[in-house]
Structures are given as C-alpha cells and as structure tokens.
Design a protein around this motif. Structure first.
Motif, PDB file in Angstrom:
ATOM      1  N   ALA A 215       0.815  -1.218   0.000  1.00 57.22           N
ATOM      2  CA  ALA A 215       0.000   0.000   0.000  1.00 57.22           C
ATOM      3  C   ALA A 215       0.845   1.264   0.000  1.00 57.22           C
ATOM      4  N   ILE A 216       2.099   1.183   0.478  1.00 55.66           N
ATOM      5  CA  ILE A 216       2.916   2.398   0.585  1.00 55.66           C
ATOM      6  C   ILE A 216       4.259   2.275  -0.147  1.00 55.66           C
ATOM      7  N   ARG A 217       4.518   1.190  -0.809  1.00 48.88           N
ATOM      8  CA  ARG A 217       5.839   0.948  -1.397  1.00 48.88           C
ATOM      9  C   ARG A 217       6.260   2.021  -2.393  1.00 48.88           C
ATOM     10  N   TYR A 218       5.306   2.571  -3.156  1.00 46.03           N
ATOM     11  CA  TYR A 218       5.653   3.554  -4.179  1.00 46.03           C
ATOM     12  C   TYR A 218       5.664   4.983  -3.642  1.00 46.03           C
ATOM     13  N   VAL A 219       5.451   5.133  -2.352  1.00 44.39           N
ATOM     14  CA  VAL A 219       5.573   6.456  -1.726  1.00 44.39           C
ATOM     15  C   VAL A 219       7.030   6.903  -1.715  1.00 44.39           C
TER      16      VAL A 219
END
Length: 295
Positions: A215-219
């Motif tokens: 859910a946050i890896r591409y942040v």
C-alpha cells in the motif's frame, strides 16, 4: 449426541419380534442411557460455570458490551517502551547492530533499499532497530528520519498523515494546507515529492501484512534519492517480499545464547543484577525451559 445416535438411532420396524428385540435392547441399554444423561448434565454444568466465569471477568476488567470501547482504549501497548530502553540495558544486540549499520553505510548504495529484520514476537527487533536508527554514524548519512509503528490494525490514511507530520516537523516546515481532508493518493504524492532529492531512513515497525507494504511501497522515491526502509516483522514472507525487489537485505534475529540469556534474566529479575544463591536452582530451571529474548 454422537454417542446417542450411535447407540439408539437405528431403523425402526413394526414387526412383533423386532418390538420384543427393542424392548430387550432398551432394558440392556438403560445403563448406557443413564451414562449419556450424566455426561449431558456435566456438560450443562460446565457451560453454566464458564458463563458465570466470563461474567465475573467482565465485571472485574470492564469488558462488558457497553464498556468494550473503553476497555480497548485502556489496553497498554508496550512496544513503545523498547524505544526508550537504554543501550546499556540491552543484551545481545552488538552483532546484529554491527551488521545493520554496515548495510546502511554501504558506499555503493543508491536509490532505495529495504532492510528487513524478522523474528518471533519478543526477540527484540524493535530494540535492535531503534539502537541502529539512533546511532550517530547512521544519522549523519540521512537528512530525513521517520519512525512509524504499522501494526496489524493500521489505517493507511492515518499512517500517511502521521508520516507527513513527522517529515515536516523535522525540518521545521508547516503542515501542508488541508492535510486533514487529503485522501491517500494526495498524501502519497506529497511524501514522494518531499523525499525526492533527499537522503532518508524510514522505519516501518511491526508490519503484519504484505498488503501494508504494498500500500505504501511507491511512496518512497527509487531514483534521484538515497533512501533506506527498515522493516520489522514476525513473518518471513513480508520481509523477503519487501527486500528482494530492491536488492536489499533480510536479517533473521535469533534468541540469545544461554550465557547472555542468564545475564539478561538476572538483570531483569533481580535488582542487583545477580541471582541469589537460594534461587539459583530455580533460575536454572527457568532458563532451561524458556527462550529469553534480547529485550
């Protein structure tokens, strides 16, 4: 019920001899019927006792339906205590700490790398990573530092909102306008742009689901930045999934040796740090049967 069906629930026939046979068998089975009746009575008694005990615990601990919300709010999460533990009181972290610092100090590192620390609950993952995170030789390499507790019940928008607060607070910038009404995508975009062209280290402590990482890896920027994500988790699958895609590292944290376990156990159990002679035998039994962890 299974016993009753097995003993007494057969096909009934109206033939005379079948009736005689049933009477004979029913007399013979009076003892079995009585036994089943007694067992059913015992079950009812146990159910009643369990119900009464449950009500007593609700009365004592305030976990009735009306107070369940309050009970949850007063539950104490001790993970934060590991963040305050003095290094002098931590046992057995020297070797893993050295290895993690070595990975974080690699001169050929570029882009984003994920380092994962995996181990069963209570092994000291949070304590270890906090000591690495606070080490001056690590801090000097990064311009942004954020520690986040993810947990099993994390909410994505609240996690992102808290991350933004900590990022801007560190550099003494005001919060972005409208942060309270930003959706997840808007907050992800803000974090991504903030971390671009910066060096950063972000800890995601206590990750329970692969979905939380996804859910946050591409942040986190993967180019035009120098960043490390450190993940702690109980689950090998999460650690390998998150680390392998960035050519990162996984550290498997093991229980302490017997000698270090004794040192830690005595330090925690006895204020003087040494075991009284009259308790030595009991202490040895405890250490033999329990895995002591480096917290």
């Amino acid at each position: 019920m299974d016993k009753f069906m097995l003993r007494f629930a057969g096909r009934r026939s109206e033939a005379f001899f079948d009736c005689i046979k049933r009477i004979y068998v029913s007399l013979k089975n009076l003892k079995a019927r009585r036994q089943i009746s007694l067992e059913m009575g015992a079950i009812r008694s146990r159910m009643k006792s369990i119900s009464e005990s449950q009500q007593r615990y609700k009365d004592i601990y305030g976990t009735s339906d009306q107070e369940s919300g309050r009970a949850k709010s007063t539950w104490y999460d001790s993970r934060g205590d590991a963040l305050l533990l003095e290094e002098a009181k931590a046992v057995g972290i020297e070797k893993p700490k050295k290895q993690l610092i070595q990975w974080l100090s690699a001169t050929d590192a570029c882009g984003l790398k994920v380092i994962s620390v995996v181990g069963t609950s209570g092994l000291g993952k949070t304590t270890l990573v906090k000591k690495v995170y606070d080490d001056p030789t690590v801090k000097i390499h990064f311009s942004s530092h954020v520690w986040m507790i993810v947990s099993n019940s994390f909410e994505l928008e609240e996690l992102l909102r808290t991350m933004i607060r900590r990022l801007v607070s560190e550099v003494k910038q005001p919060l972005p306008q409208g942060i309270k009404v930003m959706d997840a995508d808007e907050m992800k975009e803000f974090i991504y742009k903030f971390l671009q062209h910066r060096s950063y280290i972000i800890v995601l402590d206590d990750v329970w689901r692969v979905g939380a990482w996804e859910a946050i890896r591409y942040v986190f920027p993967r180019s035009e930045a120098f960043g490390f994500i450190i993940i702690t988790s109980h689950f090998q699958s999460i650690c390998h999934t998150s680390s392998i895609e960035t050519n990162g590292h996984v550290y498997n944290l093991e229980p302490l040796s017997q000698e270090k376990s004794k040192t830690l156990f005595c330090g925690k159990a006895f204020l003087g740090g040494s075991c009284p002679s009259y308790l030595a035998e009991i202490a040895e039994i405890v250490l033999k049967n329990v895995k002591v962890c480096p917290l």
